[in-house]
Enzyme design. Structure first.
Site, PDB file in Angstrom:
ATOM      1  N   ARG A   1       0.678  -1.195  -0.083  1.00 27.62           N
ATOM      2  CA  ARG A   1      -0.018   0.201  -0.179  1.00 27.62           C
ATOM      3  C   ARG A   1       0.678   1.128  -0.058  1.00 27.62           C
ATOM      4  NH1 ARG A   1      -3.786  -0.877   5.026  1.00 27.62           N
ATOM      5  NH2 ARG A   1      -2.051  -2.403   5.616  1.00 27.62           N
TER       6      ARG A   1
ATOM      7  N   ARG B   1      -5.684  -1.988  -6.246  1.00 27.84           N
ATOM      8  CA  ARG B   1      -6.605  -2.553  -5.365  1.00 27.84           C
ATOM      9  C   ARG B   1      -7.983  -1.950  -5.354  1.00 27.84           C
ATOM     10  NH1 ARG B   1      -5.559  -3.742   1.000  1.00 27.84           N
ATOM     11  NH2 ARG B   1      -7.421  -3.720   1.759  1.00 27.84           N
TER      12      ARG B   1
ATOM     13  N   ASP C   1      -1.133 -14.037   0.138  1.00 33.99           N
ATOM     14  CA  ASP C   1      -1.293 -13.949   1.734  1.00 33.99           C
ATOM     15  C   ASP C   1      -1.035 -15.147   2.159  1.00 33.99           C
ATOM     16  OD1 ASP C   1      -3.153 -13.922   4.195  1.00 33.99           O
ATOM     17  OD2 ASP C   1      -2.622 -11.767   3.537  1.00 33.99           O
TER      18      ASP C   1
ATOM     19  N   TYR D   1      -3.513 -17.999  13.394  1.00 39.27           N
ATOM     20  CA  TYR D   1      -4.884 -17.261  13.067  1.00 39.27           C
ATOM     21  C   TYR D   1      -6.077 -18.567  13.075  1.00 39.27           C
ATOM     22  CZ  TYR D   1      -1.788 -13.561  11.475  1.00 39.27           C
ATOM     23  OH  TYR D   1      -1.136 -12.531  11.307  1.00 39.27           O
TER      24      TYR D   1
END
Length: 358
Positions: free
Chosen positions: A33, A42, A79, A156
């Site tokens: 970003r 994006r 990811d 996670y």
């Protein structure tokens, strides 16, 4: 598929601890970003996941930093949570909060339902992106594929997202170590299959991100993280000869375990900024290449300070490696942040190449 010959193989040569003309550099989250062109892509895609699951867009953002900076490697845009998502946990992202799972793993019964995903059917978008990026690179630099480590993925999967204290996953490991090992075993099988699929699709090096290994006590780290990193290093096919894809094990907070990581059989070990690179070189004893390890926050400093800190890291490695700069891949000690200045990244990359020229 026949690929174009590599024009810049510094990164792979460094991982083999062979002489190079200057220290290679790439940056974790180099496609991100902080780049206005990434933000534009994006916005066009509509979401992070839509971008990651579209091979054309994943290729586009992977190549963006290479158009700006003379980096020595590209890393697949994806990811680490693609694997648990493919295992049926339902990945989604909340603005300002990061990744979440709709169906976290909370019990032995939940763990028993997990299976290694079908790479082609459930993760084909990743291997399609790898193949496309490798083709579009046209041999400019090598392509890195990656995965999260089994322990980091388990964090996670059990917590259901990010965590401040990892209380759920640690409690599961302490209360039912057998169930935790079953979770880590199936996740390790999935990681090995996933990395191998990326290598077959065209990835020329592979990195495992053990982002949360450092939250464990030493005994828990060795039982629930290191043990599975060793399995990956032992069992992951790398290919043969000139086409062999080296493996890098990167962990945040892994400095205490450098000797053990160097003994896993991985070709490279990535270290964060809390470790002196000279000490890391001495402790690893030339068994592995080392990757790192500038504090990412250095990129907020003025250009002269960035150059100075790059020089300190390069010289620390050289001094710990018997006067040789070989076997070092320059990187940050963790990923970049969205508000960093691309101009400062240019200063960093130029400083590495200029100050390390042989």
């Amino acid at each position: 598929m026949i690929h174009a010959p590599l024009q810049n193989d510094r990164f792979l040569r460094a991982l083999r601890r062979e002489p190079v003309d200057r220290t290679p550099v790439w940056l974790m989250r180099q496609a991100g970003r902080y780049l206005p062109e990434y933000r534009a892509t994006r916005a066009r895609a509509g979401s992070f996941l839509a971008m990651a699951k579209n091979p054309d867009l994943a290729c586009e953002v992977t190549l963006q930093p290479l158009e700006r900076f003379p980096l020595d490697a590209a890393i697949l845009f994806s990811d680490i949570l693609t694997v648990p998502d493919a295992m049926g946990l339902g990945l989604y992202f909340v603005d300002g909060e990061g990744p979440k799972f709709e169906r976290p793993v909370r019990s032995a019964a939940d763990i028993a339902k997990l299976a290694v995903p079908d790479m082609a059917a459930q993760l084909g978008y990743v291997t399609d992106a790898v193949a496309l990026i490798r083709c579009e690179l046209r041999g400019r630099v090598p392509l890195i594929g990656f995965s999260g480590s089994p322990w980091t993925l388990a964090c996670y999967m059990v917590e259901g997202g990010g965590s401040k204290d990892f209380s759920r996953v640690k409690a599961l490991a302490l209360n039912d170590p057998q169930a935790m090992h079953r979770l880590l075993d199936v996740t390790t099988d999935a990681v090995i299959a996933y990395l191998d699929a990326q290598r077959i699709a065209g990835a020329q090096a592979l990195q495992v991100f053990d982002t949360w290994g450092g939250v464990l006590s030493p005994s828990m780290y060795r039982e629930f993280s290191l043990r599975y990193l060793e399995r990956i290093a032992r069992e992951l096919p790398r290919g043969e000869g000139a086409d062999a894809a080296p493996l890098i094990l990167f962990g945040k907070g892994n400095g205490a375990y450098l000797e053990e990581l160097a003994a896993t059989g991985a070709e490279g070990v990535g270290v964060d900024w809390t470790v002196d690179l000279g000490d890391a070189a001495r402790r690893s004893g030339g068994r592995v290449a080392l990757q790192g390890n500038l504090d990412p926050v250095t990129l907020y400093a003025a250009p002269d300070a960035i150059r100075r800190e790059v020089g300190h890291a390069l010289d620390a490695y050289r001094d710990g490696n018997g006067g040789s700069r070989d076997g070092h891949v320059f990187n940050l000690g963790h990923g970049m942040s969205p508000d960093m200045d691309p101009g400062h990244v240019a200063v960093l990359v130029d400083a590495v190449h200029t100050l390390s020229a042989r």
